[in-house]
Design an enzyme around this catalytic site. Structure first.
Site, short mmCIF file in Angstrom:
data_model
loop_
_atom_site.label_atom_id
_atom_site.label_comp_id
_atom_site.label_asym_id
_atom_site.label_seq_id
_atom_site.Cartn_x
_atom_site.Cartn_y
_atom_site.Cartn_z
N ASP A 289 -43.63 -1.27 4.65
CA ASP A 289 -43.82 -1.26 6.10
C ASP A 289 -44.91 -0.30 6.57
OD1 ASP A 289 -42.50 1.10 5.59
OD2 ASP A 289 -41.11 0.93 7.26
N TYR B 95 -51.14 7.81 3.29
CA TYR B 95 -50.64 8.49 2.10
C TYR B 95 -51.76 9.04 1.23
CZ TYR B 95 -45.78 7.14 2.81
OH TYR B 95 -44.51 7.01 3.31
#
Length: 441
Positions: free
Chosen positions: A170, A264
């Site tokens: 997600d 990330y």
């Protein structure tokens, strides 16, 4: 119209109530006749399930509801498994984060040593769920959004190559909502994106509206100034650690200003910054346990005590609506365009064919058809080759029960500074995970 039976694997998850509410909200698009919650922790699941049962009675009384710890009951006569399990729960996530930090290395649940540790715990339980599904409902589809998705996807590719599995995350969906918000669009569905990478390790390189107009320059300009922080607070996680992650995207994007990065990547590009801004005594897990975990279980208990959801603060997980999109694509052959984690096979033409890459796919009743993203630049290719080697070595280590391969995986991780530090972290993680990892030799 056919109604579907669904098993939510990880029924005791704090995300389950939001997903149940989201499924109920979308019944016109995806009709449901039965929802089963399955977990191996009966006590934890009973609180979540007790509240979900009341929610369903009030909002969709026709849906049959079952909570169970019995695999046969859970996986018989179903169409979809929606899997979001966390092997070792938050107690082990805490170890994943705090052990690397003790050695001066980023402690994060899906990146670097923490992600490797979590991956070693997750492979076995995910394969077990797939095997249950194939035994009791061989035509069902397994929608996996359990982390660490990259390692789990590589394990399923190699060890269950013929199974009906879709691996999805997600995070890109959340980032795309922020992108849309940053330029005044109401939804990410107004955009068509091109993206390549690995899970939690990718880049957008083309974004257009439905008329074909190029939106990338406008979004890039916003990100170069503010990261993914937008004026619309509702689009963002409320925790301070998330807001700093969205802001840090500005520095990540500076390495390749022509693209837009997955958030990330900050752990790989700025690990010294991340360690310097971490509290080894109080990590993201502690935030979650004190915030989301406490809130969800308190609200669920309140619903059970009152035998009504009236006044509850539980909310629909709009963010999870991609799960319905994915299930609908399979059920109704919609050919919806979605980012999935799939075997490369030429989608990225100058990259390893067996790598599990994250790229746009058209999803229909036969599964995903990856779209070709072409050649990628050397910078991204080099980073991805290093990271995919880490992921493959972790699956090697799990399958072969090899200490050596796991040490190699940790040493190869861009986040880890040396083989000695890798070994020290590995030994501590192995000790902490002795109830969850295979015995290594």
């Amino acid at each position: 119209m056919k109604k579907f039976s669904i098993t939510v694997a990880g029924g005791g998850s704090t995300f389950t109530p939001g997903i149940i509410l989201m499924l109920v909200e979308n019944l016109d698009r995806f009709p449901i006749k039965e929802i089963k919650l399955y977990d191996n922790d009966k006590g934890r699941q009973s609180t979540i399930a007790g509240a979900c049962e009341i929610l369903l009675k009030e909002k969709a009384p026709d849906i049959k509801f079952i909570q169970t710890v019995d695999p046969e009951e859970a996986f018989s006569n179903i169409d979809f498994v929606m899997a979001h399990i966390r092997a070792g729960k938050y107690a082990m996530r805490e170890q994943d984060e705090k052990i690397p930090l003790k050695h001066g290395v980023v402690g994060q649940e899906t990146c670097g040593p923490g992600g490797i540790s979590y991956g070693m715990r997750s492979i076995g339980p995910v394969l077990e769920l797939i095997d249950y599904m194939e035994k009791y409902s061989p035509d069902a589809w397994f929608l996996n959004y359990s982390n660490p998705a990259a390692i789990v996807a590589e394990a399923t590719r190699r060890l269950r190559p013929n199974s009906n599995i879709l691996n999805i995350c997600d995070m890109p969906i959340g980032i795309e909502e922020l992108m849309a918000s940053s330029i005044g669009l109401t939804s990410r569905k107004e955009m068509e994106v091109k993206y390549y990478g690995l899970n939690h390790f990718g880049w957008w390189f083309d974004i257009r509206d439905k008329q074909g107009n190029d939106l990338l320059p406008q979004i890039r300009e916003h990100v170069s100034k503010y990261g993914y922080v937008t004026a619309d607070e509702s689009k963002q996680h409320s925790d301070a650690s998330w807001n700093s992650t969205f802001a840090k995207a500005k520095d990540v994007q500076a390495l390749d200003p022509d693209t837009l990065p997955n958030t990330y990547l900050k752990y790989y590009f700025y690990p010294d910054y991340e360690v310097g801004h971490s509290n080894p005594e109080h990590t993201r897990t502690n935030e979650v346990m004190e915030g989301r975990e406490k809130f969800i279980f308190t609200e669920c208990q309140k619903i059970i005590d009152n035998q009504t959801s009236e006044g509850t603060e539980l909310t629909i997980d709009e963010h999870a609506s991609y799960i319905v999109d994915l299930a609908r694509a399979i059920a109704f052959n919609t050919k919806e365009r979605m980012l999935l984690i799939v075997e490369n096979n030429g989608a990225v033409s100058n990259f390893e064919p067996t790598a599990m890459v994250e790229v746009p796919c058209l999803v229909g009743s036969q599964g995903p058809e990856p779209l070709v993203m072409g050649e990628i630049p050397r910078f991204q290719k080099g980073l991805m080759e290093q990271q995919v080697a880490v992921e493959k070595l972790v699956v090697d280590a799990w399958y072969e029960k090899s200490y050596q391969k796991l040490w190699q995986a940790l040493t190869l991780s861009k986040i880890v500074p040396s083989a000695q530090v890798a070994k020290d972290i590995l030994d501590d993680l192995y000790e902490a995970n002795k109830d969850y990892w295979p015995e290594l030799s």
